[in-house]
Design a protein around this motif. Structure first.
Motif, PDB file in Angstrom:
ATOM      1  N   UNK A   2       0.823  -1.216   0.000  1.00 58.46           N
ATOM      2  CA  UNK A   2       0.000   0.000   0.000  1.00 58.46           C
ATOM      3  C   UNK A   2       0.855   1.264   0.000  1.00 58.46           C
ATOM      4  N   UNK A   3       0.259   2.361  -0.361  1.00 57.72           N
ATOM      5  CA  UNK A   3       0.967   3.630  -0.416  1.00 57.72           C
ATOM      6  C   UNK A   3       1.013   4.352   0.910  1.00 57.72           C
ATOM      7  N   UNK A   4       0.581   3.679   1.981  1.00 58.00           N
ATOM      8  CA  UNK A   4       0.561   4.312   3.290  1.00 58.00           C
ATOM      9  C   UNK A   4       0.584   3.246   4.376  1.00 58.00           C
ATOM     10  N   UNK A   5       0.812   3.699   5.603  1.00 58.87           N
ATOM     11  CA  UNK A   5       0.709   2.853   6.794  1.00 58.87           C
ATOM     12  C   UNK A   5      -0.302   3.539   7.701  1.00 58.87           C
ATOM     13  N   UNK A   6      -1.187   2.764   8.304  1.00 57.71           N
ATOM     14  CA  UNK A   6      -2.184   3.310   9.221  1.00 57.71           C
ATOM     15  C   UNK A   6      -1.855   2.872  10.642  1.00 57.71           C
ATOM     16  N   UNK A   7      -1.747   3.840  11.543  1.00 60.35           N
ATOM     17  CA  UNK A   7      -1.579   3.563  12.968  1.00 60.35           C
ATOM     18  C   UNK A   7      -2.809   4.098  13.691  1.00 60.35           C
ATOM     19  N   UNK A   8      -3.358   3.298  14.597  1.00 59.78           N
ATOM     20  CA  UNK A   8      -4.535   3.720  15.360  1.00 59.78           C
ATOM     21  C   UNK A   8      -4.267   3.446  16.832  1.00 59.78           C
ATOM     22  N   UNK A   9      -4.563   4.438  17.653  1.00 60.62           N
ATOM     23  CA  UNK A   9      -4.366   4.295  19.102  1.00 60.62           C
ATOM     24  C   UNK A   9      -5.566   4.867  19.822  1.00 60.62           C
ATOM     25  N   UNK A  10      -6.172   4.056  20.672  1.00 62.17           N
ATOM     26  CA  UNK A  10      -7.295   4.502  21.478  1.00 62.17           C
ATOM     27  C   UNK A  10      -6.785   5.452  22.561  1.00 62.17           C
ATOM     28  N   UNK A  11      -7.404   6.632  22.673  1.00 62.98           N
ATOM     29  CA  UNK A  11      -6.937   7.626  23.632  1.00 62.98           C
ATOM     30  C   UNK A  11      -7.416   7.339  25.051  1.00 62.98           C
ATOM     31  N   UNK A  12      -8.548   6.688  25.211  1.00 61.59           N
ATOM     32  CA  UNK A  12      -9.130   6.359  26.521  1.00 61.59           C
ATOM     33  C   UNK A  12      -9.269   7.585  27.421  1.00 61.59           C
ATOM     34  N   UNK A  13      -9.713   8.686  26.816  1.00 62.74           N
ATOM     35  CA  UNK A  13      -9.909   9.901  27.601  1.00 62.74           C
ATOM     36  C   UNK A  13     -11.388  10.297  27.695  1.00 62.74           C
ATOM     37  N   UNK A  14     -12.256   9.454  27.176  1.00 64.45           N
ATOM     38  CA  UNK A  14     -13.686   9.738  27.252  1.00 64.45           C
ATOM     39  C   UNK A  14     -14.204  10.632  26.147  1.00 64.45           C
ATOM     40  N   UNK A  15     -13.329  11.186  25.332  1.00 71.64           N
ATOM     41  CA  UNK A  15     -13.731  12.039  24.213  1.00 71.64           C
ATOM     42  C   UNK A  15     -13.966  11.159  22.995  1.00 71.64           C
ATOM     43  N   UNK A  16     -15.119  11.283  22.366  1.00 73.54           N
ATOM     44  CA  UNK A  16     -15.472  10.429  21.228  1.00 73.54           C
ATOM     45  C   UNK A  16     -14.945  10.955  19.896  1.00 73.54           C
ATOM     46  N   UNK A  17     -14.237  12.065  19.896  1.00 75.14           N
ATOM     47  CA  UNK A  17     -13.755  12.657  18.645  1.00 75.14           C
ATOM     48  C   UNK A  17     -12.725  11.755  17.962  1.00 75.14           C
ATOM     49  N   UNK A  18     -12.802  11.738  16.644  1.00 71.28           N
ATOM     50  CA  UNK A  18     -11.816  11.022  15.831  1.00 71.28           C
ATOM     51  C   UNK A  18     -10.760  12.046  15.426  1.00 71.28           C
ATOM     52  N   UNK A  19      -9.515  11.788  15.817  1.00 72.34           N
ATOM     53  CA  UNK A  19      -8.436  12.693  15.438  1.00 72.34           C
ATOM     54  C   UNK A  19      -7.570  11.995  14.403  1.00 72.34           C
ATOM     55  N   UNK A  20      -6.997  12.799  13.516  1.00 78.69           N
ATOM     56  CA  UNK A  20      -6.177  12.231  12.449  1.00 78.69           C
ATOM     57  C   UNK A  20      -4.933  13.084  12.240  1.00 78.69           C
ATOM     58  N   UNK A  21      -3.830  12.412  11.908  1.00 79.73           N
ATOM     59  CA  UNK A  21      -2.578  13.083  11.618  1.00 79.73           C
ATOM     60  C   UNK A  21      -1.963  12.476  10.363  1.00 79.73           C
ATOM     61  N   UNK A  22      -1.115  13.236   9.714  1.00 74.47           N
ATOM     62  CA  UNK A  22      -0.480  12.801   8.464  1.00 74.47           C
ATOM     63  C   UNK A  22       1.010  13.060   8.564  1.00 74.47           C
ATOM     64  N   UNK A  23       1.786  12.158   8.015  1.00 71.16           N
ATOM     65  CA  UNK A  23       3.224  12.388   7.948  1.00 71.16           C
ATOM     66  C   UNK A  23       3.772  11.754   6.677  1.00 71.16           C
ATOM     67  N   UNK A  24       4.667  12.488   6.045  1.00 73.12           N
ATOM     68  CA  UNK A  24       5.344  12.009   4.845  1.00 73.12           C
ATOM     69  C   UNK A  24       6.793  12.456   4.967  1.00 73.12           C
ATOM     70  N   UNK A  25       7.723  11.503   4.952  1.00 75.20           N
ATOM     71  CA  UNK A  25       9.129  11.836   5.155  1.00 75.20           C
ATOM     72  C   UNK A  25       9.777  12.379   3.893  1.00 75.20           C
ATOM     73  N   UNK A  26      10.961  12.953   4.075  1.00 68.27           N
ATOM     74  CA  UNK A  26      11.702  13.505   2.948  1.00 68.27           C
ATOM     75  C   UNK A  26      12.188  12.432   1.988  1.00 68.27           C
ATOM     76  N   UNK A  27      12.205  11.169   2.424  1.00 67.29           N
ATOM     77  CA  UNK A  27      12.605  10.075   1.536  1.00 67.29           C
ATOM     78  C   UNK A  27      11.650   9.945   0.353  1.00 67.29           C
ATOM     79  N   UNK A  28      10.418  10.400   0.538  1.00 60.41           N
ATOM     80  CA  UNK A  28       9.393  10.274  -0.507  1.00 60.41           C
ATOM     81  C   UNK A  28       9.684  11.210  -1.670  1.00 60.41           C
ATOM     82  N   UNK A  29      10.200  12.399  -1.383  1.00 53.96           N
ATOM     83  CA  UNK A  29      10.485  13.348  -2.454  1.00 53.96           C
ATOM     84  C   UNK A  29      10.586  14.758  -1.915  1.00 53.96           C
TER      85      UNK A  29
END
Length: 88
Positions: A2-29
């Motif tokens: 695949x063109x990406x890797x997905x990491x998911x971590x439960x925050x266990x803080x009682x907040x139901x919001x879905x948070x998302x982050x993106x990262x692309x290293x300099x090796x890509x271009x």
């Protein structure tokens, strides 16, 4: 591969919001290629995470080599499959 890797971590803080982050290293271009990859990842997340993402979790999409050349629909299917696996 695949063109990406997905990491998911439960925050266990009682907040139901879905948070998302993106990262692309300099090796890509250079900055143009990295930003293009991040735009693709954002579009995928915007499309699938509201319905298939885990509430109360942080999702991180890491761009990998070849993600720019991959077909968008193939990446969409891979993310959907990964989210189903994570939900189990």
């Amino acid at each position: 591969m695949p063109g990406f890797v997905l990491l998911v971590r439960d925050r266990r803080d009682g907040d139901a919001a879905i948070r998302v982050g993106y990262t692309v290293t300099k090796k890509i271009g250079n900055a143009v290629v990295r930003n293009r990859m991040k735009r693709r990842l954002r579009a995928l997340a915007r499309e699938l995470l509201p319905t298939d993402g885990l509430s109360g979790a942080d999702h991180v999409l890491i761009g990998r080599m070849g993600g720019i050349e991959r077909d968008y629909n193939a990446m969409r299917a891979e993310l959907a499959k990964a989210l189903v696996k994570v939900a189990r």
